[in-house]
Design a protein around this motif. Structure first.
Motif, PDB file in Angstrom:
ATOM      1  N   ASN A 289      26.796 -36.237 -33.034  1.00 31.79           N
ATOM      2  CA  ASN A 289      25.922 -37.364 -32.726  1.00 31.79           C
ATOM      3  C   ASN A 289      26.326 -38.123 -31.462  1.00 31.79           C
ATOM      4  O   ASN A 289      26.293 -39.347 -31.426  1.00 31.79           O
ATOM      5  CB  ASN A 289      25.871 -38.335 -33.922  1.00 31.79           C
ATOM      6  CG  ASN A 289      24.675 -38.049 -34.821  1.00 31.79           C
ATOM      7  OD1 ASN A 289      23.548 -38.163 -34.386  1.00 31.79           O
ATOM      8  ND2 ASN A 289      24.953 -37.658 -36.045  1.00 31.79           N
ATOM      9  N   HIS A 374      17.240 -34.459 -35.319  1.00 32.23           N
ATOM     10  CA  HIS A 374      18.246 -34.835 -36.322  1.00 32.23           C
ATOM     11  C   HIS A 374      18.799 -36.230 -36.147  1.00 32.23           C
ATOM     12  O   HIS A 374      19.733 -36.606 -36.845  1.00 32.23           O
ATOM     13  CB  HIS A 374      19.444 -33.874 -36.274  1.00 32.23           C
ATOM     14  CG  HIS A 374      19.129 -32.476 -36.677  1.00 32.23           C
ATOM     15  ND1 HIS A 374      19.336 -31.996 -37.957  1.00 32.23           N
ATOM     16  CD2 HIS A 374      18.621 -31.450 -35.977  1.00 32.23           C
ATOM     17  CE1 HIS A 374      18.983 -30.725 -38.014  1.00 32.23           C
ATOM     18  NE2 HIS A 374      18.543 -30.370 -36.821  1.00 32.23           N
ATOM     19  N   TYR A 572      28.482 -45.678 -37.275  1.00 35.13           N
ATOM     20  CA  TYR A 572      27.251 -45.859 -38.046  1.00 35.13           C
ATOM     21  C   TYR A 572      27.406 -45.386 -39.497  1.00 35.13           C
ATOM     22  O   TYR A 572      26.693 -45.844 -40.381  1.00 35.13           O
ATOM     23  CB  TYR A 572      26.068 -45.176 -37.342  1.00 35.13           C
ATOM     24  CG  TYR A 572      25.868 -43.707 -37.644  1.00 35.13           C
ATOM     25  CD1 TYR A 572      25.214 -43.304 -38.807  1.00 35.13           C
ATOM     26  CD2 TYR A 572      26.311 -42.709 -36.773  1.00 35.13           C
ATOM     27  CE1 TYR A 572      25.014 -41.964 -39.094  1.00 35.13           C
ATOM     28  CE2 TYR A 572      26.128 -41.390 -37.047  1.00 35.13           C
ATOM     29  CZ  TYR A 572      25.472 -41.003 -38.214  1.00 35.13           C
ATOM     30  OH  TYR A 572      25.287 -39.673 -38.498  1.00 35.13           O
TER      31      TYR A 572
HETATM   32  C1  OX2 Z   1      23.232 -34.664 -38.385  1.00 34.35           C
HETATM   33  C2  OX2 Z   1      22.718 -36.005 -38.886  1.00 34.35           C
HETATM   34  O1  OX2 Z   1      23.561 -37.036 -38.439  1.00 34.35           O
HETATM   35  C3  OX2 Z   1      22.687 -35.999 -40.420  1.00 34.35           C
HETATM   36  O2  OX2 Z   1      22.125 -37.176 -40.919  1.00 34.35           O
HETATM   37  C4  OX2 Z   1      21.867 -34.809 -40.913  1.00 34.35           C
HETATM   38  O3  OX2 Z   1      21.981 -34.677 -42.312  1.00 34.35           O
HETATM   39  C5  OX2 Z   1      22.348 -33.515 -40.272  1.00 34.35           C
HETATM   40  O4  OX2 Z   1      22.356 -33.634 -38.855  1.00 34.35           O
HETATM   41  C6  OX2 Z   1      21.471 -32.336 -40.637  1.00 34.35           C
HETATM   42  O5  OX2 Z   1      20.142 -32.615 -40.401  1.00 34.35           O
HETATM   43  N1  OX2 Z   1      24.084 -34.201 -34.931  1.00 34.35           N
HETATM   44  N2  OX2 Z   1      24.365 -34.135 -36.216  1.00 34.35           N
HETATM   45  C7  OX2 Z   1      23.328 -34.594 -36.909  1.00 34.35           C
HETATM   46  O6  OX2 Z   1      22.406 -34.974 -36.052  1.00 34.35           O
HETATM   47  C8  OX2 Z   1      22.914 -34.706 -34.810  1.00 34.35           C
HETATM   48  C9  OX2 Z   1      22.210 -34.936 -33.535  1.00 34.35           C
END
Ligand code: OX2
Length: 834
Positions: A289, A374, A572
């Protein structure tokens, strides 16, 4: 399709085709053969590592036989295929999964016992395949399992990193990163030195008019790097369908060395070229993220997209179909924006190389791609600087500008009065330097965009993609709530629970159709069943306690309430809220009279997770957790009433031990920030209850299992913006209990207070962006409710069983069927009967 063995000889060939082992003797024979000949070991020097290798090779042979048949069947039938492009595949270990999916684990266990080995010890020898950061990469791995299990003709495409996510060590309470070199012995991959693609970087664009006066472009004079395919077989559960995950590795294009340079004495520089080429697939970027705009990362992205598309187009062209048929044969799913360059790359192939008209090509492109978003976190949205792209991918930048031009003309025609709109939705951000907004490009180049949980899919329509809903209408946007594979996350991680469930439901069919679990509710009052359910949870806690003792040297009481938060460390996700809550609990406990203490429920609070190496605040949180643990765990006055554990190096194989062992797990992100979360599903499926905010998939979990079976707290997503505003501009009061926690930290109770100043100031002075203070009171209150609820073990048990019974929706099989039907338009391809 032509076979290389002529018709008359095929019978002979078929006679010699190896047959899969079906007995423990046949398994033993294969395993010993591999140990003695493939590995050149003998009964004098076969340790557990060698026994693992032999077992893995025996199973690999089995997978390969099914894999060959699946691929042949696909080639002959030529169905529409789905290609899942993901820069991360967080696979974990493969052996246990392979044994369970082909249904030969018991045979192997007995066969290994005959040779003097215990299955559990052998499984532990395997190094995790850790080519991912967290939820996004693990989701891709669960999807591969589901696509194969449901017999979809599917391919995964990724990068073969030499180093996966770093190994985490904790030294004096600080995270230290150690490289994860995992390829010493990897029996699960097949190098395909014959499947290579030349990938170009840099160079220039030549433009000219052809005889018909048509404008032509060619990308020339670049530097070439070679992509080599490594194939990983993906077995489905209880089906012979075995799909392919193709990972690309980078290599210098001139073979081992550039011979010209080598001969002319520039030995060192020729070696340097080779190393530079190999750097592309050397290491996974360890950010979850968070995007940092590094040139090498952009190179990785293009390298992998270009190699994958070349491969997909090559496969399509063999069928001699017309280009218009491409979207009827090919669906490509973009796992976040990381593979977005596949969009201009396909357009380039169709226009520059195959000679299609722009519009015809663009219509093919947009019908082919789907894009999964995502995250809405601004720091995770990818943007690439225009000058960098101009330098590295000059032709692609032109194509992106042309895509943007067509798009903006379309917008202008439809919204002639809204002058700001064009600037807002332009793929190019008019900043200094200009930036390419990858999410917009992905959206514009795809026919469907989906979020990963209901709340998240609603949020993207009202925040980051708001204008695009006006432009395209709402139908371009959809939701596919995430899921997890019940094979790994129930059957493999918690075999006793899986078998108990099977004993009531008449077999393991629920592993193929998780909705069958609902029948468990019938047994919620069954005494023996309840007793066994509780015993299994306890045994899983004992297993985790043993792991904690072995790895951290700390003894914990398995009868205490196990409270677990494992996931990437991120502001977060609010591990800081958790550890502040722990300090609050500690302070309360210290102030209690002995009589009062007797009523307390003992707790073990367990944390685990990696911080991105450059993410200072996340590292500070890890440091604080470890310091607090050091004080509390050594406070004789506290004893078993409270323990704080930081589990080092959280990864997939550790998650398999952790998820079945929770009483409570924590999913406590600031509302509106966690797109879905998937570990919440894993914990509930294993009979743990959860404490959570109204965020991501927590909301749908609540809807499925019932409000009385989950501990929700905190502010709602719709109120977050106003609260943030009031922190900065209103009169704002810090929560008094939290203030006391801060005072204790500042006093130096947990070591050098200066180390935590920034963490506290972020909340006290800089606006508390993640609303830690706003949610603190309701968080602590809810933990008190949890303590109370846990005292009534019978009711707790009822909640646990009921929740599991209602978790059927969260299978990744359900997700994949939804994608197949609503986005990919593909059908399963059943394996041929023997
Ligand atoms: C993650 C999300 O943070 C998480 O909430 C979600 O469950 C997962 O992806 C699979 O969908 N990098 N990692 C995520 O989003 C990103 C961009």
């Amino acid at each position: 399709v032509e076979a290389s063995i002529p018709e008359p000889q095929r019978e002979a060939w078929k006679k010699f085709t190896p047959k899969p082992f079906t007995t423990k003797e046949e398994f033993g024979k294969e395993t010993v053969r591999h140990i003695e000949t493939t590995l050149a070991r003998s009964l004098w020097n076969c340790d557990e590592g060698a026994a693992y290798s032999g077992t893995a090779l025996a199973f690999r042979d089995r997978l390969i036989l099914d894999w060959n048949k699946t691929q042949q069947n696909q080639t002959f039938t030529d169905p529409k295929r789905i290609y899942y492009l993901s820069l991360e595949f967080l696979m974990g270990r493969a052996l246990d999964n392979a044994m369970l999916n082909v249904g030969a684990k018991d045979i192997a266990r007995e066969g290994l016992a005959d040779l003097g080995f215990r299955m559990e010890d052998i499984i532990k020898q395997e190094h995790d395949a850790a080519l991912g950061n967290g939820g996004l990469g693990r989701l891709a791995a669960c999807f591969l399992d589901s696509m194969a299990s449901l017999n979809y003709p599917a391919w995964g495409y990724g990068l073969r990193y030499r180093y996966g996510i770093f190994k985490q060590e904790i030294v004096d309470g600080y995270q230290v990163e150690v490289p994860d070199y995992w390829l010493d012995f990897n029996p699960w991959e097949f190098p395909r030195h014959d499947i290579t693609v030349n990938i170009q970087f840099y160079g220039s664009v030549r433009k000219w008019q052809d005889e018909d006066g048509k404008q032509q472009s060619a990308w020339e004079n670049g530097e070439i790097v070679q992509a080599v395919a490594y194939d990983v077989p993906i077995p489905g559960f209880s089906t012979s369908t075995t799909n392919n995950l193709r990972l690309w590795s980078s290599k210098a294009s001139g073979g081992e060395f550039d011979f010209q340079k080598f001969n002319s004495g520039e030995y060192e520089s020729s070696v340097a070229d080779q190393q530079r080429a190999e750097t592309i697939s050397a290491v996974l970027y360890p950010n979850d993220n968070l995007e940092r705009g590094k040139e090498l990362r952009l190179k990785q992205q293009y390298f992998w997209c270009a190699a994958s598309l070349f491969d997909i187009v090559r496969r399509f062209k063999k069928t001699k179909r017309s280009w218009a048929d491409f979207p009827n044969q090919v669906a490509i799913q973009l796992n976040d924006t990381h593979p977005t360059l596949a969009i201009p790359e396909l357009q380039r192939i169709l226009v520059d190389i195959e000679g299609l008209d722009w519009d015809e090509a663009w219509s093919i492109v947009t019908k082919t791609f789907g894009y999964t978003n995502h995250t809405v976190l601004p720091e995770a949205l990818e943007k690439w600087s225009v000058p960098l792209m101009q330098w590295l991918l000059p032709r692609h930048l032109q194509i992106i500008y042309d895509i943007n031009l067509h798009f903006l003309q379309f917008v202008e025609r439809n919204f002639p009065k809204d002058r700001d709109l064009l600037g807002r939705v332009s793929i190019i951000e008019e900043s200094q330097p200009k930036m390419v907004r990858m999410a917009y490009l992905a959206l514009i180049g795809s026919h469907k965009v989906n979020g990963v949980a209901e709340l998240h899919s609603d949020l993207i329509k009202t925040t980051i993609f708001r204008d695009f809903v006006s432009i395209y209408g709402p139908d371009k946007f959809t939701n596919v709530t995430n899921g997890i594979t019940p094979r790994r996350w129930l059957h493999q991680a918690n075999p006793r629970l899986s078998d108990l469930i099977a004993s009531k439901l008449g077999g393991h069919d629920f592993l193929k159709d998780l909705t069958i679990l609902h029948k468990l509710e019938q047994y919620v009052d069954d005494k023996d069943f309840r007793k066994e359910w509780q015993e299994i949870k306890h045994a899983n806690k004992v297993r985790l306690a043993k792991h904690i003792k072995e790895t951290q040297g700390i003894s914990v009481n398995p009868s205490a309430l196990f409270d677990i938060q494992v996931k990437r460390i991120h502001e977060y996700k609010r591990q800081q809220l958790n550890i502040f809550g722990v300090i609050h609990r500690y302070l309360q406990l210290k102030s209690m009279a002995p009589e009062e203490r007797k009523k307390l429920v003992p707790r073990v609070v367990i944390f685990g997770g990696k911080a991105a190496p450059g993410y200072w605040m996340a590292k500070t949180v890890i440091h604080l957790i470890n310091k607090v643990g050091g004080v509390i765990n050594n406070d004789k006055d506290v004893g078993d009433l409270l323990k704080v554990i930081f589990l080092e190096d959280y990864n997939v194989s550790k998650a398999e031990i952790i998820c079945p062992a929770s009483d409570i797990s924590e999913h406590i992100s600031t509302a509106g920030t966690e797109a879905s979360g998937t570990s919440n599903m894993k914990f509930v499926l294993n009979g743990g209850l959860i404490i959570g905010t109204c965020d991501g998939a927590n909301i749908e979990i609540t809807r499925e299992i019932g409000e009385s079976n989950i501990f929700l707290f905190g502010n709602l997503a719709e109120d977050v913006e106003d609260l943030r505003h009031s922190h900065l501009y209103g009169d704002y009061q810090l929560d008094p209990a939290l203030n006391k926690v801060f005072d204790e930290i500042k006093k130096g109770t947990f070591g050098d207070a200066g180390a935590f100043t920034a963490l506290i100031n972020g909340i006290v002075e800089h606006g508390d962006y993640y609303l830690v203070s706003d949610d603190f009171a309701s968080y602590c209150k809810t933990h008190e409710l949890i303590d109370e609820a846990y005292k009534n073990q019978e009711e707790w048990l009822t909640k646990s069983i009921t929740s599991v019974a209602r978790m059927g929706f969260f299978s990744s099989d359900r997700c994949i069927d939804e994608y197949a039907e609503t986005i990919w338009n593909i059908e399963p391809l059943m394996p041929e009967k023997e």
